[in-house]
Scaffold this motif. Structure first.
Motif, PDB file in Angstrom:
ATOM      1  N   SER A  48       0.806  -1.222   0.000  1.00 56.92           N
ATOM      2  CA  SER A  48       0.000   0.000   0.000  1.00 56.92           C
ATOM      3  C   SER A  48       0.838   1.270   0.000  1.00 56.92           C
ATOM      4  CB  SER A  48      -0.934  -0.004   1.214  1.00 56.92           C
ATOM      5  OG  SER A  48      -0.178  -0.008   2.418  1.00 56.92           O
ATOM      6  N   PHE A  49       2.000   1.222  -0.636  1.00 60.33           N
ATOM      7  CA  PHE A  49       2.813   2.430  -0.744  1.00 60.33           C
ATOM      8  C   PHE A  49       2.111   3.438  -1.650  1.00 60.33           C
ATOM      9  CE2 PHE A  49       6.022  -0.744   0.380  1.00 60.33           C
ATOM     10  CZ  PHE A  49       6.695  -0.087   1.390  1.00 60.33           C
ATOM     11  N   SER A  50       2.245   4.697  -1.305  1.00 66.43           N
ATOM     12  CA  SER A  50       1.659   5.756  -2.138  1.00 66.43           C
ATOM     13  C   SER A  50       2.489   5.911  -3.412  1.00 66.43           C
ATOM     14  CB  SER A  50       1.647   7.079  -1.373  1.00 66.43           C
ATOM     15  OG  SER A  50       2.972   7.552  -1.199  1.00 66.43           O
ATOM     16  N   VAL A  51       1.949   6.653  -4.352  1.00 70.81           N
ATOM     17  CA  VAL A  51       2.666   6.893  -5.606  1.00 70.81           C
ATOM     18  C   VAL A  51       3.987   7.606  -5.324  1.00 70.81           C
ATOM     19  CG1 VAL A  51       2.606   8.108  -7.815  1.00 70.81           C
ATOM     20  CG2 VAL A  51       0.577   6.885  -7.017  1.00 70.81           C
ATOM     21  N   SER A  52       3.962   8.620  -4.471  1.00 65.53           N
ATOM     22  CA  SER A  52       5.203   9.349  -4.175  1.00 65.53           C
ATOM     23  C   SER A  52       6.220   8.451  -3.476  1.00 65.53           C
ATOM     24  CB  SER A  52       4.917  10.598  -3.342  1.00 65.53           C
ATOM     25  OG  SER A  52       4.362  10.250  -2.096  1.00 65.53           O
ATOM     26  N   GLU A  53       5.762   7.560  -2.629  1.00 67.02           N
ATOM     27  CA  GLU A  53       6.679   6.613  -1.981  1.00 67.02           C
ATOM     28  C   GLU A  53       7.256   5.630  -3.000  1.00 67.02           C
ATOM     29  OE1 GLU A  53       4.632   6.532   2.453  1.00 67.02           O
ATOM     30  OE2 GLU A  53       3.883   5.177   0.900  1.00 67.02           O
ATOM     31  N   MET A  54       6.435   5.217  -3.953  1.00 67.34           N
ATOM     32  CA  MET A  54       6.917   4.297  -4.991  1.00 67.34           C
ATOM     33  C   MET A  54       7.932   4.990  -5.898  1.00 67.34           C
ATOM     34  SD  MET A  54       5.706   1.392  -4.320  1.00 67.34           S
ATOM     35  CE  MET A  54       6.047   0.465  -5.796  1.00 67.34           C
ATOM     36  N   ILE A  55       7.729   6.259  -6.161  1.00 68.67           N
ATOM     37  CA  ILE A  55       8.701   7.013  -6.960  1.00 68.67           C
ATOM     38  C   ILE A  55      10.032   7.069  -6.222  1.00 68.67           C
ATOM     39  CG2 ILE A  55       9.278   9.307  -7.840  1.00 68.67           C
ATOM     40  CD1 ILE A  55       6.239   9.589  -8.474  1.00 68.67           C
ATOM     41  N   LYS A  56       9.982   7.338  -4.922  1.00 71.04           N
ATOM     42  CA  LYS A  56      11.201   7.383  -4.111  1.00 71.04           C
ATOM     43  C   LYS A  56      11.867   6.007  -4.078  1.00 71.04           C
ATOM     44  CE  LYS A  56      14.072   9.355  -1.294  1.00 71.04           C
ATOM     45  NZ  LYS A  56      15.004  10.358  -1.754  1.00 71.04           N
ATOM     46  N   LEU A  60      15.614   4.862  -5.544  1.00 72.13           N
ATOM     47  CA  LEU A  60      16.604   4.206  -4.693  1.00 72.13           C
ATOM     48  C   LEU A  60      17.016   2.842  -5.252  1.00 72.13           C
ATOM     49  CD1 LEU A  60      15.111   4.863  -1.140  1.00 72.13           C
ATOM     50  CD2 LEU A  60      17.247   5.784  -2.045  1.00 72.13           C
ATOM     51  N   LEU A  61      16.025   2.066  -5.682  1.00 70.38           N
ATOM     52  CA  LEU A  61      16.275   0.686  -6.091  1.00 70.38           C
ATOM     53  C   LEU A  61      16.788   0.561  -7.526  1.00 70.38           C
ATOM     54  CD1 LEU A  61      13.098  -0.936  -4.502  1.00 70.38           C
ATOM     55  CD2 LEU A  61      15.429  -0.916  -3.561  1.00 70.38           C
ATOM     56  N   PHE A  62      16.416   1.515  -8.384  1.00 72.88           N
ATOM     57  CA  PHE A  62      16.781   1.444  -9.803  1.00 72.88           C
ATOM     58  C   PHE A  62      17.327   2.787 -10.298  1.00 72.88           C
ATOM     59  CE2 PHE A  62      13.073  -1.303  -9.000  1.00 72.88           C
ATOM     60  CZ  PHE A  62      13.657  -2.536  -9.211  1.00 72.88           C
ATOM     61  N   ASP A  65      17.950   3.175 -14.165  1.00 72.73           N
ATOM     62  CA  ASP A  65      16.727   3.284 -14.958  1.00 72.73           C
ATOM     63  C   ASP A  65      16.124   4.680 -14.851  1.00 72.73           C
ATOM     64  OD1 ASP A  65      17.024   0.627 -15.665  1.00 72.73           O
ATOM     65  OD2 ASP A  65      15.603  -0.114 -14.182  1.00 72.73           O
ATOM     66  N   VAL A  66      16.125   5.228 -13.647  1.00 72.10           N
ATOM     67  CA  VAL A  66      15.578   6.559 -13.429  1.00 72.10           C
ATOM     68  C   VAL A  66      16.395   7.589 -14.205  1.00 72.10           C
ATOM     69  CG1 VAL A  66      15.190   8.358 -11.694  1.00 72.10           C
ATOM     70  CG2 VAL A  66      14.540   5.998 -11.201  1.00 72.10           C
ATOM     71  N   LYS A  67      17.720   7.456 -14.172  1.00 73.92           N
ATOM     72  CA  LYS A  67      18.585   8.382 -14.908  1.00 73.92           C
ATOM     73  C   LYS A  67      18.347   8.261 -16.411  1.00 73.92           C
ATOM     74  CE  LYS A  67      21.443  11.207 -13.873  1.00 73.92           C
ATOM     75  NZ  LYS A  67      21.046  12.589 -13.641  1.00 73.92           N
ATOM     76  N   ALA A  68      18.167   7.043 -16.902  1.00 74.32           N
ATOM     77  CA  ALA A  68      17.907   6.838 -18.334  1.00 74.32           C
ATOM     78  C   ALA A  68      16.596   7.508 -18.746  1.00 74.32           C
ATOM     79  CB  ALA A  68      17.868   5.351 -18.660  1.00 74.32           C
ATOM     80  N   ILE A  69      15.582   7.415 -17.914  1.00 71.23           N
ATOM     81  CA  ILE A  69      14.295   8.058 -18.205  1.00 71.23           C
ATOM     82  C   ILE A  69      14.458   9.577 -18.211  1.00 71.23           C
ATOM     83  CG2 ILE A  69      11.981   8.501 -17.268  1.00 71.23           C
ATOM     84  CD1 ILE A  69      12.041   5.521 -16.310  1.00 71.23           C
ATOM     85  N   GLU A  70      15.210  10.110 -17.241  1.00 69.07           N
ATOM     86  CA  GLU A  70      15.440  11.553 -17.189  1.00 69.07           C
ATOM     87  C   GLU A  70      16.160  12.035 -18.441  1.00 69.07           C
ATOM     88  OE1 GLU A  70      17.606  12.097 -13.563  1.00 69.07           O
ATOM     89  OE2 GLU A  70      15.822  11.943 -12.313  1.00 69.07           O
ATOM     90  N   ILE A  71      17.153  11.282 -18.892  1.00 64.08           N
ATOM     91  CA  ILE A  71      17.887  11.656 -20.110  1.00 64.08           C
ATOM     92  C   ILE A  71      16.970  11.608 -21.321  1.00 64.08           C
ATOM     93  CG2 ILE A  71      19.720  10.913 -21.695  1.00 64.08           C
ATOM     94  CD1 ILE A  71      21.295  10.049 -19.153  1.00 64.08           C
TER      95      ILE A  71
END
Length: 103
Positions: A48-56, A60-62, A65-71
């Motif tokens: 039951s993590f919130s969307v903002s918690e899942m983004i965080k 942290l975990l990937f 992948d997050v950097k690739a999406i930002e690029i």
């Protein structure tokens, strides 16, 4: 949009495994989320993590992948700016950089 929903659902369903396989201790993740230990384990159990918690958690975990999406998003914005004529001449970019450095 469906892709985002499916990725969110997959992450939520597998978050416990991803956390266990990560290089981080759970205490670090709990601190980064800014929630209590009891709340963390409750959310983990109930998925039951919130969307903002899942983004965080995703960042942290990937982190790669997050950097690739930002690029990818930055490149897309650049392409749109270029197509719309929102560009700077090389000399203007250099002058602006020198101005910022000298401040």
């Amino acid at each position: 949009m469906l892709d985002i929903v499916l990725n969110y659902k997959n992450l939520l369903e597998n978050v416990q495994r991803y956390i266990e396989e990560s290089k981080f201790k759970k205490e670090f993740i709990i601190d980064e989320l800014g929630i209590s230990r009891a709340t963390f384990y409750n959310k983990l159990k109930k998925q039951s993590f919130s969307v903002s918690e899942m983004i965080k958690l995703s960042s942290l975990l990937f982190p790669e992948d997050v950097k690739a999406i930002e690029i990818k998003e930055a490149l897309e914005r650049s392409r749109k700016d270029s197509e719309a004529g929102r560009v700077w001449e090389h000399n203007a970019v250099i002058a602006n950089a020198r101005k910022k450095i000298s401040q």
